[in-house]
Scaffold this active site. Structure first.
Site, PDB file in Angstrom:
ATOM      1  N   ASP A   1     -38.335  12.379 -11.030  1.00 16.74           N
ATOM      2  CA  ASP A   1     -37.818  12.636  -9.691  1.00 16.74           C
ATOM      3  C   ASP A   1     -39.012  13.022  -8.822  1.00 16.74           C
ATOM      4  O   ASP A   1     -39.557  14.119  -8.952  1.00 16.74           O
ATOM      5  CB  ASP A   1     -36.780  13.758  -9.741  1.00 16.74           C
TER       6      ASP A   1
ATOM      7  N   CYS B   1     -29.453  23.153  -3.679  1.00 14.15           N
ATOM      8  CA  CYS B   1     -28.977  22.149  -4.643  1.00 14.15           C
ATOM      9  C   CYS B   1     -29.624  22.365  -6.003  1.00 14.15           C
ATOM     10  O   CYS B   1     -30.011  21.404  -6.690  1.00 14.15           O
ATOM     11  CB  CYS B   1     -29.250  20.734  -4.138  1.00 14.15           C
TER      12      CYS B   1
ATOM     13  N   LYS C   1     -38.198  12.402   3.448  1.00 15.52           N
ATOM     14  CA  LYS C   1     -39.034  13.568   3.174  1.00 15.52           C
ATOM     15  C   LYS C   1     -40.517  13.264   3.358  1.00 15.52           C
ATOM     16  O   LYS C   1     -41.349  14.164   3.219  1.00 15.52           O
ATOM     17  CB  LYS C   1     -38.780  14.069   1.743  1.00 15.52           C
TER      18      LYS C   1
ATOM     19  N   GLN D   1     -40.022  15.355  -4.106  1.00 17.33           N
ATOM     20  CA  GLN D   1     -40.857  16.389  -3.506  1.00 17.33           C
ATOM     21  C   GLN D   1     -42.348  16.165  -3.755  1.00 17.33           C
ATOM     22  O   GLN D   1     -43.172  16.952  -3.278  1.00 17.33           O
ATOM     23  CB  GLN D   1     -40.457  17.763  -4.049  1.00 17.33           C
TER      24      GLN D   1
ATOM     25  N   HIS E   1     -33.070  19.499  -9.385  1.00 16.63           N
ATOM     26  CA  HIS E   1     -32.133  19.330  -8.271  1.00 16.63           C
ATOM     27  C   HIS E   1     -30.828  18.793  -8.833  1.00 16.63           C
ATOM     28  O   HIS E   1     -30.804  18.113  -9.856  1.00 16.63           O
ATOM     29  CB  HIS E   1     -32.749  18.344  -7.274  1.00 16.63           C
TER      30      HIS E   1
END
Length: 409
Positions: A198, A364, A224, A201, A121
């Site tokens: 990261d 993104c 999220k 997700q 991302h």
């Protein structure tokens, strides 16, 4: 898990969009919020609204207890050793920028390497570009396999003894692929580098254990994972956080302020300048309670079934191109696709007319779009409240989209 009981917890799903029942398939962008989180936010503002860590009055004490109680919930959720390793931020972007601007800027020099992947991302690309430009470090990319997965052989070939930072998303927001971040961390550490994950997700969809992953930093967002917008988390190993300088300065992060110099509070508060995101943190705690009660293992199993069903159904649509691995075991509930001769924005517009919400654009992830040799894609992303019927409606909408543009052209 009883999917119908879960759906009743999400009041936003009980509406029509453009004359059709809402089918929400954009949870990778932001998830919907259960009534339990909404009521927690309402209760905070109605009953305990006050600043934290300051007043000794009753409301201030209640707010502080709730705020710090949420920090403990986050600690347990990711299995950090201490709440000192849990920093509240505005989201994944702020968390990654903190690592780049504080740790990386102080520890990198010319000739050092930062290693990421093509699937990252923008929030896990641009901060490293900026710090590389300021320090003279080189930014390198781990190549991808044909199906968008990462080969550990390529990881070993890319990371060298000059590598100081490796930063990889645990789950791709485009390909849905689950990356082997634990194994990548082992390779990074063997070469003297730190590992940044990261987890934007992954945190909503699977169980995370930062001690098992042995990552040095990990970042994720609350919105999220059924929580409010504007709240996120930076996890960092205590020994690293203690050596880092804060990047924001002001109230609440200080110990003593003199005319010419100041000292900082201990962890985690030295990184939380000003009035923190109190309601957001408390709401995130409620979201963690909700997800934990359902069980992350149950959520992951449900999404794998939805991914398998979606891949099967969508593959049968004429002209369909699906990106990422076709093995549902290698991905979460994200399916990114294009229909031949139809722009993804047009796909999303036609689907919206049917009450179906999907994402369209570059997500993104422009370097990944170029690797895929496309300018944009459409994306359907599933969460714990989605059903096979939602996927059936998506496929029906895709068939209508294909037929409509075939007739037009």
């Amino acid at each position: 898990m009883n999917i119908q009981d879960i759906r009743r917890d999400f009041p936003i799903l009980n509406q029509e969009v453009n004359g059709h029942p809402l089918v929400y398939l954009d949870s990778s962008a932001t998830s919907q919020k259960p009534i339990q989180v909404i009521e927690t936010l309402e209760k905070y503002y109605k009953e305990i609204n006050s600043n934290v860590h300051r007043g000794v009055h009753t409301l201030g004490t209640r707010a502080t207890d709730a705020y710090e109680g949420s920090r403990e919930k986050v600690r347990k959720y990711i299995n950090a050793k201490s709440t000192q390793e849990v920093i509240f931020t505005r989201g994944t972007t702020t968390a990654l920028n903190t690592v780049a601007s504080s740790y990386a800027a102080a520890n990198l020099k010319t000739g050092d390497e930062i290693v990421i992947t093509y699937m990252e991302h923008h929030s896990n690309i641009i901060p490293w570009q900026q710090v590389a430009r300021r320090t003279g470090a080189e930014l390198k990319y781990i190549p991808l396999q044909e199906d968008g997965t990462i080969s550990l052989e390529d990881v070993r070939a890319t990371i060298t003894d000059k590598t100081k930072i490796v930063s990889v998303m645990q789950v791709s927001n485009v390909l849905g692929v689950i990356n082997p971040v634990k194994e990548i961390a082992e390779i990074a550490h063997a070469n003297g580098a730190i590992m940044v994950v990261d987890a934007a997700q992954s945190a909503p969809h699977m169980k995370i254990d930062v001690q098992d992953l042995d990552c040095d930093f990990l970042a994720f967002s609350g919105h999220k994972m059924c929580g409010p917008t504007g709240i996120g988390v930076l996890y960092g190993k205590k020994k690293l956080l203690e050596k880092m300088e804060p990047i924001e300065f002001g109230g609440e992060m200080i110990d003593f302020v003199h005319l010419q110099e100041s000292t900082w509070k201990e962890l985690p508060w030295k990184f939380e300048a000003g009035t923190p995101i109190i309601a957001g943190a408390i709401g995130l705690g409620a979201a963690i309670d909700y997800l934990t009660a359902i069980g992350l293992e149950n959520i992951a199993e449900h999404e794998h079934k939805l991914a398998a069903y979606a891949l099967e159904r969508m593959s049968a649509v004429p002209g369909m191109a699906i990106y990422g691995p076709m093995d549902p075991a290698k991905r979460v509930g994200v399916v990114t696709f294009n229909i031949s001769d139809v722009h993804p924005h047009d796909v999303a517009t036609v689907l919206d007319a049917e009450g179906i919400a999907v994402r369209a654009g570059h997500h993104c992830a422009q370097p990944l779009m170029r690797w895929l040799k496309v300018s944009a894609t459409a994306r359907a992303s599933f969460y714990l409240y989605n059903t096979e019927e939602d996927i059936d409606k998506l496929v029906e909408g895709l068939v209508k989209t294909k037929e409509y543009f075939s007739d037009v052209f």
